[in-house]
Scaffold this active site. Structure first.
Site, PDB file in Angstrom:
ATOM      1  N   THR A 144      -6.780  -6.477   6.062  1.00 16.41           N
ATOM      2  CA  THR A 144      -6.394  -5.746   7.304  1.00 16.41           C
ATOM      3  C   THR A 144      -8.074  -6.020   8.429  1.00 16.41           C
ATOM      4  OG1 THR A 144      -6.238  -3.734   8.102  1.00 16.41           O
ATOM      5  CG2 THR A 144      -4.240  -4.678   7.315  1.00 16.41           C
TER       6      THR A 144
ATOM      7  N   TYR B 196      -3.068 -24.426  20.188  1.00 15.61           N
ATOM      8  CA  TYR B 196      -2.421 -24.479  19.684  1.00 15.61           C
ATOM      9  C   TYR B 196      -3.452 -24.981  18.581  1.00 15.61           C
ATOM     10  CZ  TYR B 196       2.152 -23.615  18.224  1.00 15.61           C
ATOM     11  OH  TYR B 196       3.329 -22.822  18.344  1.00 15.61           O
TER      12      TYR B 196
ATOM     13  N   ASP C 208      -5.987  -4.779  -2.257  1.00 17.00           N
ATOM     14  CA  ASP C 208      -6.170  -4.576  -0.809  1.00 17.00           C
ATOM     15  C   ASP C 208      -6.179  -3.736  -0.187  1.00 17.00           C
ATOM     16  OD1 ASP C 208      -4.633  -3.550   1.903  1.00 17.00           O
ATOM     17  OD2 ASP C 208      -2.448  -4.262   1.147  1.00 17.00           O
TER      18      ASP C 208
ATOM     19  N   ARG D 150      -6.650  -6.458  15.163  1.00 14.05           N
ATOM     20  CA  ARG D 150      -4.712  -6.342  14.959  1.00 14.05           C
ATOM     21  C   ARG D 150      -4.220  -7.926  13.746  1.00 14.05           C
ATOM     22  NH1 ARG D 150      -1.929  -2.787  14.046  1.00 14.05           N
ATOM     23  NH2 ARG D 150      -3.697  -1.543  15.403  1.00 14.05           N
TER      24      ARG D 150
ATOM     25  N   GLU E 164      -2.911 -26.002  14.325  1.00 12.06           N
ATOM     26  CA  GLU E 164      -2.173 -26.145  12.904  1.00 12.06           C
ATOM     27  C   GLU E 164      -3.446 -26.943  11.811  1.00 12.06           C
ATOM     28  OE1 GLU E 164       2.729 -25.592  13.949  1.00 12.06           O
ATOM     29  OE2 GLU E 164       1.707 -27.656  13.071  1.00 12.06           O
TER      30      GLU E 164
ATOM     31  N   LYS F  54      -8.452  -1.803  10.452  1.00 10.84           N
ATOM     32  CA  LYS F  54      -8.488  -0.469  10.907  1.00 10.84           C
ATOM     33  C   LYS F  54     -10.050  -0.060  10.479  1.00 10.84           C
ATOM     34  CE  LYS F  54      -4.359  -1.011   8.008  1.00 10.84           C
ATOM     35  NZ  LYS F  54      -3.093  -0.712   6.905  1.00 10.84           N
TER      36      LYS F  54
HETATM   37  C1  LIG Z   1      -2.191  -1.405   6.586  1.00 13.62           C
HETATM   38  C2  LIG Z   1      -1.804  -1.299   5.600  1.00 13.62           C
HETATM   39  C3  LIG Z   1      -1.416  -2.708   4.932  1.00 13.62           C
HETATM   40  C4  LIG Z   1      -0.211  -3.520   6.301  1.00 13.62           C
HETATM   41  O1  LIG Z   1      -1.321  -3.924   7.793  1.00 13.62           O
HETATM   42  P1  LIG Z   1      -0.313  -4.490   8.710  1.00 13.62           P
HETATM   43  O2  LIG Z   1      -1.811  -5.611   9.477  1.00 13.62           O
HETATM   44  O3  LIG Z   1       0.536  -3.212   9.586  1.00 13.62           O
HETATM   45  O4  LIG Z   1       0.504  -5.593   7.837  1.00 13.62           O
HETATM   46  C5  LIG Z   1      -1.065  -3.286   3.893  1.00 13.62           C
HETATM   47  N1  LIG Z   1      -2.069  -2.647   2.926  1.00 13.62           N
HETATM   48  C6  LIG Z   1      -2.839  -1.295   3.513  1.00 13.62           C
HETATM   49  C7  LIG Z   1      -3.256  -0.922   1.744  1.00 13.62           C
HETATM   50  C8  LIG Z   1      -2.417  -0.553   4.205  1.00 13.62           C
HETATM   51  O5  LIG Z   1      -2.920   0.548   4.610  1.00 13.62           O
END
Ligand SMILES: *Cc1c(COP(=O)(O)O)cnc(C)c1O
Length: 570
Positions: free
Chosen positions: A379, A207, A353, A388, A209, A382
């Site tokens: 993320t 933990y 994003d 993850r 926090e 990817k």
């Molecule tokens: C995949 C994705 C997310 C979200 O990711 P998660 O980990 O699945 O919540 C946010 N924005 C874009 C543009 C994405 O392609």
């Protein structure tokens, strides 16, 4: 042969065992199906490559077994026995061949190609195959090989296949699926062994926090350093002023940005979900659409690319407080300076994003938004090829607000094992190998798209600048849902996807999305993309022809075995 044939028997050799391997194959033909993992000639090769390959396959498949051959058999057996759950027995005569199975339940038999006469070696294989494991007292001994802590009542070191065979089996099956199929889901990747180890570490117990140096729990001296390394590496990698590495996912990273600077009801301008945007960019089924007022921009109907003049018009009209750039299925380069200029005209903030393209940005294969954005979210799983999870980069002026939005605003204890995995991935991302892979990912996507175009398929927007593209199936009998199913049966896993202005529903849309991150991480290049294009094309043109599916499955399996995800697994 079904995917998980319990009787799968592999064979592999180096050059010293090549002749004997061919002899055994020839003589077992018709009786037992052997899967040959090479080598394919007498040219000199390194035995550990083949021993690791075969041992990895045997360890990953329930009830699989294998035959390994090198000059003496010694090098192959030493290598194979490094793998967990592998019992590779070097046998010399009929007695040791029988004992290897009856007492040791050897799942790999190892032979010396320069020690044994071919007929004699064949007989040893036959004895080993025909013998039966006696179980009983031997089972206790076999378990002691893998696990040195049998006498403890609290057997924390017992491997998962003893504690929970059901889950263990499913993990193996998933691993085998990832190995034997070509995953072309644009949002997926395969992490390194190092990232897996971090994720599977004792850090999951802790933990923590708060933030490094300011925790609400004792005992954080080591996880503090882990998180600080992750933060420092993230800032260095992206040239950012501040990083928060605690978001549990890309979606929660976006949520934290909104929480940090918006009030409920404030207006955000994001990309239309149906044109490639993400749920969290204002879609009405997401918190981002219900808690905030959202408005959208999309792609131009003709070019299927963003028209920045139109985005500017919408921004001037709607006056959002925050403009969101970024997408999940848009194959073109994003113009970040232009987004900034549009936002500056109305005094809006910019969030970019880069969930999909973070790895490309690191490698310089896509321009970086960091100099132009107030917030950059991503993320880490990817193209970034980490565990993850999510991350937020921001300007210093927003650092305190972002950190408070994540904790205590949205989350409790951070996942320290995942943060360790992120730190490892950020370190890997500085290597020339990572950068080359990201560049090849883009090259592969462009090349694959052009191969498919030559075969008559329509690619949305006419091509790609990044790691993904959409195929428009409108003119074909097969549509998104059945295309996804047919390709998966043929061993290529993709996802159905709407195309801009799609007249069909999201459950069976007009398109499919194809991405090259995993193929590129596995080492595939243009030559392999040509094979993949042939496979995709045949399946999409004959989705119900079982012989096409079967033939393609074999081609994909062969391709995948030449480019393993984990060439060996300890
Ligand atoms: C995949 C994705 C997310 C979200 O990711 P998660 O980990 O699945 O919540 C946010 N924005 C874009 C543009 C994405 O392609």
């Amino acid at each position: 042969m079904p995917d998980n044939n319990p009787k799968t028997l592999f064979i592999a050799s180096d050059h010293g065992g090549f002749a004997l391997k061919e002899y055994i194959k020839e003589n077992l033909k018709g009786r037992i199906q052997l899967k040959d993992l090479g080598t394919n000639s007498e040219d000199s090769v390194d035995y550990p490559d083949f021993a690791h390959l075969l041992a990895g396959q045997v360890a990953g498949l329930p009830e699989a077994s294998g035959i390994l051959i090198c000059g003496t058999g010694i090098g192959m057996s030493i290598t194979a026995n490094r793998h967990r759950n592998i019992r590779a027995a070097l046998v010399h005569d009929q007695f040791t061949a029988r004992m290897a199975k009856e007492h040791n339940n050897a799942n790999i038999i190892v032979l010396g190609g320069r020690v044994l006469e071919p007929a004699e070696a064949l007989e040893l294989v036959q004895i080993w195959l025909d013998s039966e494991y006696e179980n009983g007292r031997h089972q206790r001994r076999l378990e002691k090989i893998e696990n040195r802590n049998l006498n403890s009542t609290r057997d924390v070191s017992a491997p998962i296949d003893r504690v929970d065979p059901e889950i263990s089996r499913l993990i193996r099956q998933e691993t085998e699926r990832e190995e034997s199929k070509l995953i072309m889901i644009a949002s997926e990747n395969c992490v390194s062994q190092a990232v897996l180890e971090a994720q599977g570490s004792a850090l999951t117990n802790k933990y923590a926090e708060g933030y490094p140096g300011k925790r609400y729990y004792g005992g954080c001296q080591f996880v503090d350093q882990v998180e600080q390394l992750a933060i420092d590496r993230a800032c260095a990698l992206f040239g950012a002023e501040h990083a928060n590495v605690q978001p549990l996912s890309g979606s929660s990273a976006n949520m934290a940005v909104y929480f940090s600077v918006l009030n409920p009801g404030d207006k955000i301008l994001g990309m239309n979900l149906a044109h490639g945007g993400h749920l969290t960019h204002g879609a009405f089924v997401s918190f981002s659409g219900t808690h905030y007022q959202s408005c959208y921009y999309g792609v131009d109907q003709k070019s299927e690319t963003l028209d920045y003049d139109v985005i500017e018009e919408i921004a001037l009209r709607e006056k959002p407080k925050l403009i969101v750039a970024g997408a999940s299925s848009y194959s073109r380069t994003l113009d970040f300076p232009r987004f900034r200029a549009i936002a500056d005209k109305i005094g809006a903030m910019v969030m970019v994003d880069i969930a999909h393209i973070a790895g490309l940005v690191v490698a310089g294969a896509h321009p970086s938004p960091v100099p132009y954005a107030d917030f950059v979210t991503t993320t880490t799983h990817k193209t970034m090829r980490g565990p993850r999870g999510g991350m937020i980069l921001c300007r210093k002026q927003y650092a305190a607000r972002i950190d408070k939005a994540i904790f205590p605003g949205l989350q409790g204890g951070p996942l320290m094992h995942t943060i360790a995995g992120k730190a490892v991935a950020f370190k890997e991302a500085t290597t020339p190998e990572f950068i080359a892979t990201q560049k090849q990912t883009v090259t592969n996507a462009a090349f694959l798209a052009s191969c498919l175009q030559k075969k008559g398929f329509r690619i949305v927007s006419g091509g790609t600048d990044n790691h993904l593209f959409l195929i428009d199936l409108s003119d074909l009998p097969v549509k998104g849902q059945s295309a996804e199913a047919a390709l998966d049966r043929a061993g290529i896993t993709i996802n159905k996807n709407g195309i801009p202005f799609d007249p069909r529903t999201p459950t069976d849309p007009s398109g499919i999305r194809i991405g090259t991150p995993i193929a590129s991480t596995r080492g595939m290049r243009e030559a392999e993309m040509e094979i993949v294009a042939d496979c995709i094309s045949s399946v999409l043109k004959h989705p119900e022809d079982n012989s096409v599916i079967t033939e393609t499955r074999a081609t994909v399996r062969d391709l995948c075995s030449r480019f393993p995800v984990y060439s060996y697994r300890l």
